[in-house]
Design an enzyme around this catalytic site. Structure first.
Site, PDB file in Angstrom:
ATOM      1  N   ASP A   1       0.907  -1.085   0.068  1.00  0.00           N
ATOM      2  CA  ASP A   1       0.066   0.089  -0.005  1.00  0.00           C
ATOM      3  C   ASP A   1       0.858   1.303  -0.082  1.00  0.00           C
ATOM      4  O   ASP A   1       1.483   1.478   1.235  1.00  0.00           O
ATOM      5  CB  ASP A   1      -0.971   0.020   1.358  1.00  0.00           C
ATOM      6  N   HIS A   2       0.857   1.934  -1.193  1.00  0.00           N
ATOM      7  CA  HIS A   2       1.722   3.015  -1.280  1.00  0.00           C
ATOM      8  C   HIS A   2       1.355   4.262  -0.276  1.00  0.00           C
ATOM      9  O   HIS A   2       2.273   5.318  -0.206  1.00  0.00           O
ATOM     10  CB  HIS A   2       1.978   3.605  -2.661  1.00  0.00           C
ATOM     11  N   ARG A   3       0.257   4.131   0.201  1.00  0.00           N
ATOM     12  CA  ARG A   3       0.158   5.031   1.259  1.00  0.00           C
ATOM     13  C   ARG A   3       0.885   5.195   2.579  1.00  0.00           C
ATOM     14  O   ARG A   3       1.205   5.922   3.219  1.00  0.00           O
ATOM     15  CB  ARG A   3      -1.312   5.069   1.643  1.00  0.00           C
TER      16      ARG A   3
END
Length: 570
Positions: free
Chosen positions: A541-543
């Site tokens: 999850d790039h967040r």
């Protein structure tokens, strides 16, 4: 005689309806109390519905494939007047138990609060019915009330010489399960010093249960490659058997091919009942249908007469293939060819739940994928050495080693063991390492969770993964056993393919996909040689996780697996 209606009971967890998969009785059939009359699929599991009465079925109110609301009139019985009143009371108490039960199979659900109450009520009724003269007896009396157990469980009790009235039930409403009967038999055997005799019977029953692990889906814990025996073909008497389990698609296939499903030799069992697969139906049809049934028993006898050396050879061959993977599947198994082009298949139940979860994850978390490869020569050697030393009671695959490497790396890179609390606008860095293991089942992908995986040894991990995967595949897994994961491992290598872009199991931050372990060209000291390597993929999850952190985590996992003796220090 009076008519009694039976409503679909509350199946728990706010479930409002279920799909009627199959009727196991027809109008005019005489049924016994607690006999399974139908199978209903919810978005959690396949649930067996038992009869509340001794009586005769007068009307079935729904057709197979229809959706039945909870509390809707399901079936009508004709019963004796006294039986009807008693059955109503039992229905009420069992409905309370069902509400507390998680939607696993009725014979294997854990004891619930409502179940306790129902069991207590039954025990009290039995106590009230006892003559006063027995009140002072020191020896406990057998309950005189009804014993709730399925026909297969009662049959097992007879085989093991167990008085089912003395068995304490752990199912909903105090229902006695097959596991309860076996546990009781083992306890009696130990107490009387006849463990060897009882063990032989239990082993025979256990062999039937172990054979359920046979599957073509390539999932965790299949009996293929397990030390101690080759794959077992489960068959049963065909034309005259009273009950055959099969998925709706399999039943449709049998109708299309003009095959009597009850005449098809089953390759699997579920809780002692024959379970027919699409492959069984096709093979039976190709052999000539009804004509093949005559030779079925003879074929079974021939198969069971396989010599020990042949079984060992089969085991060795399947082990060699199984050892190139972790026995985990990332998809829903092989395509069900009974669902043919041009058909419309209802999107509901477990499949819909899986789809909604995947859509939520894909459209909520911005996915970034990372792919890599490492020299697994030492990993292969260590696994073979440890597997030989582990003993025949456990099959050590690569998966426990991968779990150990993953949990060690997660402690160094905590953002991959995290989740995002969007409402509070906080990143939660978990201090538990609960690893989900993706398992392909005939209903779709399920992810049972190994809690506190970092605290468990390799043998314990191997046993727990095998147990969870087997029960997930047989639809016996509890919903709570698929919750609380902080990181997921899946596998494409067991099915085929080199790399993938797996979808994160929301709300987790990452997922690790194992590829196949096999020989490939590899550069060693400037020379191209054949080396055993493993390829893998990750999605994050790039967040929460930057690409650089994903690469560093990947490098750490590679280091631990390429030199796996370090894992023994973890």
């Amino acid at each position: 005689m009076v008519e009694r209606t039976f409503e679909l009971p509350d199946l728990g967890e706010g479930i409002a309806e279920g799909e009627l998969v199959s009727w196991l009785v027809a109008a005019g059939d005489a049924v016994e109390e607690d006999q399974v009359i139908a199978e209903v699929e919810t978005d959690k599991a396949l649930v067996e519905i038992p009869s509340r009465y001794d009586g005769v079925v007068t009307e079935l109110h729904y057709d197979e494939g229809e959706t039945v609301p909870v509390d809707a009139t399901f079936v009508t019985f004709e019963v004796d007047e006294g039986e009807g009143a008693a059955g109503t009371a039992d229905a009420e108490s069992e409905a309370e138990a069902a509400a507390e039960s998680s939607t696993t199979d009725a014979d294997e659900t854990a004891e619930s609060a409502g179940g306790d109450a129902a069991a207590e009520a039954d025990a009290q009724t039995a106590a009230d019915a006892e003559p006063e003269s027995t009140a002072g007896d020191e020896e406990p009396s057998v309950p005189s009330g009804r014993v709730f157990a399925s026909p297969s469980t009662r049959s097992l009790a007879r085989e093991l010489g167990v008085d089912i009235g003395r068995v304490e039930g752990t199912g909903p409403g105090g229902r006695v399960t097959a596991s309860d009967v076996r546990a009781h038999a083992e306890g009696e055997a130990e107490a009387s010093g006849t463990a060897a005799t009882a063990g032989a019977s239990a082993a025979e029953s256990g062999a039937d249960a172990a054979s359920v692990a046979q599957t073509t889906d390539g999932v965790v814990g299949s009996d293929e490659g397990r030390a101690g025996g080759a794959p077992v073909a489960v068959t049963s008497e065909s034309a005259d058997r009273e009950r055959t389990l099969a998925m709706p698609a399999t039943r449709r296939l049998a109708e299309e091919l003009g095959v009597d499903l009850n005449a098809v030799p089953a390759s699997e069992e579920r809780e002692g009942e024959p379970f027919v697969t699409p492959e069984d139906v096709r093979a039976f049809a190709e052999r000539g249908g009804e004509a093949a049934a005559e030779g079925a028993a003879e074929s079974v006898a021939d198969a069971s007469a396989t010599t020990e050396s042949e079984a060992d050879a089969t085991t060795a061959a399947s082990t060699a293939e199984a050892d190139t993977s972790a026995d985990v599947a990332s998809g829903g198994g092989e395509a069900d060819l009974s669902d043919r082009p041009g058909e419309r298949v209802p999107y509901r139940g477990v499949r819909r739940t899986i789809g909604e979860q995947m859509a939520q994850s894909k459209y909520t978390a911005p996915h970034v994928s990372h792919h890599d490869e490492f020299d697994a020569t030492d990993l292969v050697s260590l696994r073979e050495e440890l597997d030989a030393a582990a003993g025949e009671d456990v099959k050590l695959t690569y998966l426990p080693l991968v779990v150990k490497a993953i949990t060690a790396a997660l402690k160094e890179y905590p953002y991959l063991n995290a989740s995002l609390d969007e409402e509070a606008e906080e990143i939660v860095l978990h201090d538990e390492y609960n690893v989900g293991i993706a398992v392909a089942t005939d209903a779709g992908l399920m992810v049972p969770v190994v809690d506190d995986a970092d605290e468990k040894g390799l043998k314990q991990l191997a046993r727990e993964i095998d147990d969870l995967a087997t029960r997930a595949r047989n639809r016996k897994i509890k919903p709570e056993e698929m919750q609380g994961g902080t990181f997921t491992i899946t596998n494409i290598g067991v099915i085929g393919g080199e790399y993938s872009s797996p979808i994160i199991n929301h709300p987790e931050a990452a997922i690790f996909a194992m590829g196949p372990i096999k020989k490939r060209p590899w550069v060693v000291d400037d020379e191209v040689v054949a080396r055993t390597t493993m390829r893998f993929s990750m999605s994050v999850d790039h967040r929460l996780v930057d690409g650089a952190d994903a690469a560093r985590f990947s490098n750490r996992v590679k280091e631990l697996l390429a030199d796996p003796t370090r894992l023994l220090l973890e």
